[in-house]
Design an enzyme around this catalytic site. Structure first.
Site, PDB file in Angstrom:
ATOM      1  CB  SER A 152     -13.728  -4.677  16.368  1.00 52.48           C
ATOM      2  OG  SER A 152     -12.780  -4.519  15.325  1.00 52.48           O
TER       3      SER A 152
ATOM      4  CG  PHE B 115      -3.424  -7.328  15.166  1.00 50.55           C
ATOM      5  CD1 PHE B 115      -4.495  -7.887  15.866  1.00 50.55           C
ATOM      6  CD2 PHE B 115      -3.699  -6.626  14.002  1.00 50.55           C
ATOM      7  CE1 PHE B 115      -5.792  -7.744  15.413  1.00 50.55           C
ATOM      8  CE2 PHE B 115      -4.998  -6.479  13.539  1.00 50.55           C
ATOM      9  CZ  PHE B 115      -6.053  -7.047  14.250  1.00 50.55           C
TER      10      PHE B 115
ATOM     11  N   GLY C 162       9.313 -20.648  10.175  1.00 47.79           N
ATOM     12  CA  GLY C 162       9.247 -20.473  11.625  1.00 47.79           C
ATOM     13  C   GLY C 162       9.703 -19.066  11.957  1.00 47.79           C
TER      14      GLY C 162
ATOM     15  CE1 TYR D   1      -0.889 -18.298  12.303  1.00 52.24           C
ATOM     16  CE2 TYR D   1       1.131 -18.113  13.599  1.00 52.24           C
ATOM     17  CZ  TYR D   1       0.153 -17.542  12.794  1.00 52.24           C
ATOM     18  OH  TYR D   1       0.218 -16.202  12.494  1.00 52.24           O
TER      19      TYR D   1
ATOM     20  NE  ARG E 287      -1.828  -1.748   3.537  1.00 51.36           N
ATOM     21  CZ  ARG E 287      -2.141  -1.898   4.812  1.00 51.36           C
ATOM     22  NH1 ARG E 287      -3.285  -1.449   5.262  1.00 51.36           N
ATOM     23  NH2 ARG E 287      -1.313  -2.473   5.647  1.00 51.36           N
TER      24      ARG E 287
HETATM   25  N1  COA Z   1      -5.361  -5.410  18.380  1.00 47.71           N
HETATM   26  C1  COA Z   1      -6.699  -5.382  18.173  1.00 47.71           C
HETATM   27  N2  COA Z   1      -7.294  -4.760  17.112  1.00 47.71           N
HETATM   28  C2  COA Z   1      -6.479  -4.160  16.214  1.00 47.71           C
HETATM   29  C3  COA Z   1      -5.077  -4.142  16.361  1.00 47.71           C
HETATM   30  C4  COA Z   1      -4.515  -4.788  17.505  1.00 47.71           C
HETATM   31  N3  COA Z   1      -3.198  -4.833  17.719  1.00 47.71           N
HETATM   32  N4  COA Z   1      -4.562  -3.447  15.314  1.00 47.71           N
HETATM   33  C5  COA Z   1      -5.600  -3.056  14.548  1.00 47.71           C
HETATM   34  N5  COA Z   1      -6.757  -3.492  15.094  1.00 47.71           N
HETATM   35  C6  COA Z   1      -8.110  -3.254  14.570  1.00 47.71           C
HETATM   36  C7  COA Z   1      -8.448  -1.778  14.459  1.00 47.71           C
HETATM   37  O1  COA Z   1      -8.889  -1.272  15.701  1.00 47.71           O
HETATM   38  C8  COA Z   1      -9.535  -1.809  13.394  1.00 47.71           C
HETATM   39  O2  COA Z   1     -10.746  -2.249  13.915  1.00 47.71           O
HETATM   40  P1  COA Z   1     -11.940  -1.176  14.287  1.00 47.71           P
HETATM   41  O3  COA Z   1     -12.221  -0.431  13.018  1.00 47.71           O
HETATM   42  O4  COA Z   1     -13.091  -2.042  14.721  1.00 47.71           O
HETATM   43  O5  COA Z   1     -11.402  -0.324  15.387  1.00 47.71           O
HETATM   44  C9  COA Z   1      -9.092  -2.928  12.482  1.00 47.71           C
HETATM   45  O6  COA Z   1      -8.176  -3.736  13.235  1.00 47.71           O
HETATM   46  C10 COA Z   1      -8.375  -2.412  11.264  1.00 47.71           C
HETATM   47  O7  COA Z   1      -7.282  -1.606  11.682  1.00 47.71           O
HETATM   48  P2  COA Z   1      -6.619  -0.540  10.718  1.00 47.71           P
HETATM   49  O8  COA Z   1      -5.425   0.016  11.409  1.00 47.71           O
HETATM   50  O9  COA Z   1      -7.663   0.390  10.210  1.00 47.71           O
HETATM   51  O10 COA Z   1      -6.228  -1.479   9.487  1.00 47.71           O
HETATM   52  P3  COA Z   1      -5.139  -1.302   8.404  1.00 47.71           P
HETATM   53  O11 COA Z   1      -5.687  -1.940   7.196  1.00 47.71           O
HETATM   54  O12 COA Z   1      -4.637   0.073   8.300  1.00 47.71           O
HETATM   55  O13 COA Z   1      -3.921  -2.175   9.008  1.00 47.71           O
HETATM   56  C11 COA Z   1      -3.130  -4.140  10.115  1.00 47.71           C
HETATM   57  C12 COA Z   1      -3.878  -3.562   8.943  1.00 47.71           C
HETATM   58  C13 COA Z   1      -3.927  -3.865  11.371  1.00 47.71           C
HETATM   59  C14 COA Z   1      -3.042  -5.645   9.922  1.00 47.71           C
HETATM   60  C15 COA Z   1      -1.732  -3.521  10.282  1.00 47.71           C
HETATM   61  O14 COA Z   1      -1.091  -4.091  11.367  1.00 47.71           O
HETATM   62  C16 COA Z   1      -0.912  -3.670   9.054  1.00 47.71           C
HETATM   63  O15 COA Z   1      -1.039  -2.889   8.128  1.00 47.71           O
HETATM   64  N6  COA Z   1      -0.061  -4.693   8.990  1.00 47.71           N
HETATM   65  C17 COA Z   1       0.690  -4.981   7.764  1.00 47.71           C
HETATM   66  C18 COA Z   1       1.920  -5.714   8.008  1.00 47.71           C
HETATM   67  C19 COA Z   1       1.756  -6.940   8.822  1.00 47.71           C
HETATM   68  O16 COA Z   1       0.961  -7.028   9.731  1.00 47.71           O
HETATM   69  N7  COA Z   1       2.539  -7.923   8.481  1.00 47.71           N
HETATM   70  C20 COA Z   1       2.520  -9.151   9.187  1.00 47.71           C
HETATM   71  C21 COA Z   1       3.722  -9.208  10.028  1.00 47.71           C
HETATM   72  S1  COA Z   1       3.640 -10.658  11.025  1.00 47.71           S
END
Ligand code: COA
Length: 293
Positions: free
Chosen positions: A113, A105, A198, A156, A47
């Site tokens: 949610s 996460f 892993g 997993y 993105r």
């Molecule tokens: N615990 C609980 N809820 C979480 C969270 C956390 N740590 N992080 C995000 N959320 C929830 C948000 O609150 C939101 O829900 P809501 O609208 O009901 O409040 C929802 O997840 C989406 O979050 P948002 O930040 O708007 O999504 P995004 O599309 O911008 O981001 C993620 C996506 C959350 C997965 C972000 O961590 C990301 O972009 N990750 C990409 C890289 C990644 O994770 N790689 C994997 C490495 S192991």
């Protein structure tokens, strides 16, 4: 020779066009770098276009290869189709799709949610589906002779895991897709495989999955029979082999690269690892004494 060395011969991927989703950082970047070193043209997507541009120019300087940064949120099929068209315009064809983009996460599931759960499912399962479907349709329509989908899953995906339930659910779906399409699309010359890594520390994953002092509290290396975490080059070596023509007869496989981590968690008596040698002597005597009664 060491596991941190580069494994394949020079030019092993020469002429191949590879798309790495989530290629701007972490393991996607490490695999992209090695693909470039082996002579492939690589498009990286995510993105964040600024991050992609920085990564692409850094890797081009480091490797002398061609790396194309393309903005694409894999959750949206129209963006995936546009990304595919941009790759075809730039390189004239595409040979490999590496579904690496992920979202994850840690959280107790009841705290999530509905949107949080959906977000991970949408990136991991729907994103992999979107890319695989768009690329697969293209390969089938154009009768391309050989192409490869490589999916990054996790161990997993089959054991399940507490506290990362959306990710486990989505990766299980990706694994099922991998094995299903390996059979269905083989007749079109499309190989479909997966890698289940892993612990391979990256800043992004570790900040998300081991925040604060969790990394010190839970030393991931201790969970691994080989007693270390993975090195990025050894994952890159495996990925390069899996997308190369050297693995032409591997289809529908999921290759685990985890130092034995998941099996350590699974074996019923693996906890006996904690028993010291002297205690084994005593236990043996006790068992033998009972048998001789
Ligand atoms: N615990 C609980 N809820 C979480 C969270 C956390 N740590 N992080 C995000 N959320 C929830 C948000 O609150 C939101 O829900 P809501 O609208 O009901 O409040 C929802 O997840 C989406 O979050 P948002 O930040 O708007 O999504 P995004 O599309 O911008 O981001 C993620 C996506 C959350 C997965 C972000 O961590 C990301 O972009 N990750 C990409 C890289 C990644 O994770 N790689 C994997 C490495 S192991």
């Amino acid at each position: 020779m060491s596991y941190t060395d580069k494994m394949l011969r020079d030019d092993a991927l020469k002429g191949k066009v590879i798309v790495v989703t989530g290629g701007g950082s972490g393991l996607g970047k490490a695999m992209t770098k090695y693909f470039l070193e082996l002579g492939a043209n690589v498009a990286i997507t995510s993105r964040d276009l600024d991050k992609l541009k920085n990564t692409a120019s850094e890797l081009e300087v480091a490797t002398g290869g061609t790396c194309l940064p393309l903005q694409c949120d894999v959750r949206h099929y129209d963006q995936v189709e546009n990304m595919l068209q941009s790759v075809l315009k730039a390189f004239g064809k595409v040979d490999v799709l590496l579904n690496n983009a992920a979202g994850n996460f840690i959280s107790p599931t009841e705290r999530l949610s509905a949107n949080a759960f959906d977000t991970v499912i949408d990136i991991v399962l729907k994103g992999t589906k979107n890319c695989t479907l768009a690329f697969g349709k293209h390969w089938i329509d154009t009768k391309q002779k050989s192409s490869t989908v490589l999916n990054i899953v996790t161990t997993y995906a089959w054991t399940g895991s507490a506290y990362v339930v959306p990710s486990a659910t989505a990766k299980a779906g990706v694994l099922a897709m991998t094995r299903s399409l390996a059979v269905e699309w083989a007749k079109y010359g499309i190989r479909t495989n997966a890698i289940a890594p892993g612990p391979f520390p990256t800043k992004g994953a570790w900040d998300r999955l081991m925040p604060g002092d969790l990394a010190e509290k839970f030393d991931m290396a201790k969970k691994v029979p080989l007693q270390r975490v993975g090195d990025h080059q050894e994952l890159a070596n495996l990925a390069a082999y899996m997308v190369s023509d050297f693995s032409a007869y591997i289809n529908g496989e999921v290759v685990v690269i985890d130092g034995g981590e998941w099996l350590k968690g699974a074996g019923q008596f693996n906890m006996l690892e904690a028993i010291p040698e002297e205690l084994w002597d005593q236990l043996e005597m006790m068992i033998k004494a009972k048998k001789n009664k």
